[in-house]
Design a protein around this motif. Sequence first.
Motif, PDB file in Angstrom:
ATOM      1  N   GLY A  33      -5.840  10.932   1.301  1.00  0.00           N
ATOM      2  CA  GLY A  33      -5.740   9.790   2.198  1.00  0.00           C
ATOM      3  C   GLY A  33      -4.440   9.800   2.974  1.00  0.00           C
ATOM      4  N   VAL A  34      -4.343   8.858   3.908  1.00  0.00           N
ATOM      5  CA  VAL A  34      -3.138   8.695   4.714  1.00  0.00           C
ATOM      6  C   VAL A  34      -2.674   7.246   4.628  1.00  0.00           C
ATOM      7  CG1 VAL A  34      -3.579  10.594   6.320  1.00  0.00           C
ATOM      8  CG2 VAL A  34      -4.504   8.332   6.828  1.00  0.00           C
ATOM      9  N   TRP A  35      -1.354   7.091   4.651  1.00  0.00           N
ATOM     10  CA  TRP A  35      -0.736   5.781   4.685  1.00  0.00           C
ATOM     11  C   TRP A  35      -0.149   5.562   6.071  1.00  0.00           C
ATOM     12  CZ3 TRP A  35      -1.854   2.844   0.770  1.00  0.00           C
ATOM     13  CH2 TRP A  35      -1.971   3.366  -0.521  1.00  0.00           C
ATOM     14  N   ALA A  36      -0.319   4.374   6.614  1.00  0.00           N
ATOM     15  CA  ALA A  36       0.338   3.991   7.860  1.00  0.00           C
ATOM     16  C   ALA A  36       1.267   2.826   7.525  1.00  0.00           C
ATOM     17  CB  ALA A  36      -0.675   3.585   8.914  1.00  0.00           C
ATOM     18  N   PRO A  37       2.567   3.002   7.721  1.00  0.00           N
ATOM     19  CA  PRO A  37       3.507   1.935   7.368  1.00  0.00           C
ATOM     20  C   PRO A  37       3.609   0.881   8.464  1.00  0.00           C
ATOM     21  CG  PRO A  37       4.701   3.801   8.234  1.00  0.00           C
ATOM     22  CD  PRO A  37       3.241   4.203   8.205  1.00  0.00           C
ATOM     23  N   GLN A  38       4.069  -0.287   8.073  1.00  0.00           N
ATOM     24  CA  GLN A  38       4.398  -1.308   9.063  1.00  0.00           C
ATOM     25  C   GLN A  38       5.884  -1.209   9.308  1.00  0.00           C
ATOM     26  OE1 GLN A  38       2.848  -5.231   8.585  1.00  0.00           O
ATOM     27  NE2 GLN A  38       3.968  -5.990  10.338  1.00  0.00           N
ATOM     28  N   MET A  39       6.235  -0.511  10.392  1.00  0.00           N
ATOM     29  CA  MET A  39       7.645  -0.390  10.735  1.00  0.00           C
ATOM     30  C   MET A  39       8.017  -1.508  11.707  1.00  0.00           C
ATOM     31  SD  MET A  39       7.476   3.672  11.064  1.00  0.00           S
ATOM     32  CE  MET A  39       9.094   4.356  10.868  1.00  0.00           C
ATOM     33  N   PHE A  40       7.293  -1.607  12.792  1.00  0.00           N
ATOM     34  CA  PHE A  40       7.473  -2.678  13.766  1.00  0.00           C
ATOM     35  C   PHE A  40       6.141  -3.372  14.003  1.00  0.00           C
ATOM     36  CE2 PHE A  40      10.730   0.502  14.642  1.00  0.00           C
ATOM     37  CZ  PHE A  40      11.848  -0.268  14.408  1.00  0.00           C
ATOM     38  N   GLY A  41       5.104  -2.602  14.244  1.00  0.00           N
ATOM     39  CA  GLY A  41       3.776  -3.154  14.437  1.00  0.00           C
ATOM     40  C   GLY A  41       2.936  -2.991  13.183  1.00  0.00           C
ATOM     41  N   ILE A  63       3.174   0.183   3.845  1.00  0.00           N
ATOM     42  CA  ILE A  63       2.715  -1.091   3.304  1.00  0.00           C
ATOM     43  C   ILE A  63       2.646  -2.094   4.459  1.00  0.00           C
ATOM     44  CG2 ILE A  63       3.454  -3.049   1.872  1.00  0.00           C
ATOM     45  CD1 ILE A  63       2.518  -0.715   0.109  1.00  0.00           C
ATOM     46  N   ALA A  64       1.585  -2.927   4.480  1.00  0.00           N
ATOM     47  CA  ALA A  64       1.497  -4.006   5.467  1.00  0.00           C
ATOM     48  C   ALA A  64       2.320  -5.183   4.938  1.00  0.00           C
ATOM     49  CB  ALA A  64       0.045  -4.428   5.667  1.00  0.00           C
ATOM     50  N   LEU A  65       3.113  -5.769   5.796  1.00  0.00           N
ATOM     51  CA  LEU A  65       3.934  -6.902   5.379  1.00  0.00           C
ATOM     52  C   LEU A  65       3.044  -8.134   5.199  1.00  0.00           C
ATOM     53  CD1 LEU A  65       7.059  -6.404   7.669  1.00  0.00           C
ATOM     54  CD2 LEU A  65       6.641  -5.551   5.351  1.00  0.00           C
ATOM     55  N   ALA A  66       3.058  -8.674   4.011  1.00  0.00           N
ATOM     56  CA  ALA A  66       2.148  -9.757   3.662  1.00  0.00           C
ATOM     57  C   ALA A  66       2.560 -11.108   4.231  1.00  0.00           C
ATOM     58  CB  ALA A  66       2.027  -9.862   2.140  1.00  0.00           C
ATOM     59  N   PHE A  67       3.847 -11.322   4.469  1.00  0.00           N
ATOM     60  CA  PHE A  67       4.329 -12.652   4.824  1.00  0.00           C
ATOM     61  C   PHE A  67       4.402 -12.899   6.328  1.00  0.00           C
ATOM     62  CE2 PHE A  67       7.127 -12.567   0.725  1.00  0.00           C
ATOM     63  CZ  PHE A  67       5.980 -12.510  -0.054  1.00  0.00           C
ATOM     64  N   VAL A  68       4.079 -11.926   7.144  1.00  0.00           N
ATOM     65  CA  VAL A  68       4.265 -12.079   8.591  1.00  0.00           C
ATOM     66  C   VAL A  68       2.981 -12.423   9.344  1.00  0.00           C
ATOM     67  CG1 VAL A  68       6.285 -10.585   8.582  1.00  0.00           C
ATOM     68  CG2 VAL A  68       4.048  -9.603   9.100  1.00  0.00           C
ATOM     69  N   ARG A  69       1.865 -12.475   8.658  1.00  0.00           N
ATOM     70  CA  ARG A  69       0.601 -12.881   9.277  1.00  0.00           C
ATOM     71  C   ARG A  69      -0.163 -13.706   8.250  1.00  0.00           C
ATOM     72  NH1 ARG A  69       0.300  -7.823   7.847  1.00  0.00           N
ATOM     73  NH2 ARG A  69       1.025  -6.987   9.802  1.00  0.00           N
ATOM     74  N   LEU A  91      -5.950  -1.375   0.966  1.00  0.00           N
ATOM     75  CA  LEU A  91      -5.033  -2.361   1.520  1.00  0.00           C
ATOM     76  C   LEU A  91      -3.796  -2.457   0.642  1.00  0.00           C
ATOM     77  CD1 LEU A  91      -4.415  -4.566   3.604  1.00  0.00           C
ATOM     78  CD2 LEU A  91      -5.703  -6.161   2.172  1.00  0.00           C
ATOM     79  N   GLY A  92      -2.674  -1.993   1.167  1.00  0.00           N
ATOM     80  CA  GLY A  92      -1.401  -2.093   0.470  1.00  0.00           C
ATOM     81  C   GLY A  92      -0.554  -3.164   1.122  1.00  0.00           C
ATOM     82  N   LEU A  93      -0.075  -4.109   0.328  1.00  0.00           N
ATOM     83  CA  LEU A  93       0.727  -5.226   0.835  1.00  0.00           C
ATOM     84  C   LEU A  93       2.104  -5.211   0.192  1.00  0.00           C
ATOM     85  CD1 LEU A  93      -1.919  -8.076   0.552  1.00  0.00           C
ATOM     86  CD2 LEU A  93      -1.214  -6.878   2.628  1.00  0.00           C
ATOM     87  N   GLY A  94       3.096  -5.649   0.945  1.00  0.00           N
ATOM     88  CA  GLY A  94       4.443  -5.741   0.406  1.00  0.00           C
ATOM     89  C   GLY A  94       5.176  -6.936   0.966  1.00  0.00           C
TER      90      GLY A  94
END
Length: 174
Positions: A33-41, A63-69, A91-94
Amino acid sequence: MAAVRKVWAQLIPIAGGALASQARAFERAGVEGVWAPQMFGAPFATLAAVAPATSTLKLGTGIALAFVRSPLETACNAIDLDLISGGRVVLGLGSSAQSQIEGSFGSPYGKPLAHMAEIVSMIRAIAAKRSRIAGQRSPITASRRSICATSRASALAGKPPRYRPPSRGAISPP
């Protein structure tokens, strides 16, 4: 006999053709698999661009930032991506750092363990199509939730979403 190691790679947003080509190369190489990080978007667009170019590669938000949406928006993104990919979403959340969440995104950080547990439970409830989801921060009723889950009903043909439950990194179950 030695155990087979599962390898994942990381993707970052680049031009669409190059992104698809890179993902196909990972798939041919046997990457799980592949991970796509949330750096800015948010990582969802990068993974949606890769989904039609691959057929077996798992697609993870890492990891997708959990607190920003809102939990609703996160759940809708995961459900859409799962639909586009044919059920390959992880779905990875941080929580990230308080200074980034409050300073860069203008979102409340709160108590991160309790906040994360609430968000994960709300995402799971949305995915399960429950009629009412109560949370400390923002209860979600069926009418608000219908934007996401109910409008996907015909696409999902009455089947529940196939994406794996959100992973919470280093956070143990509440």
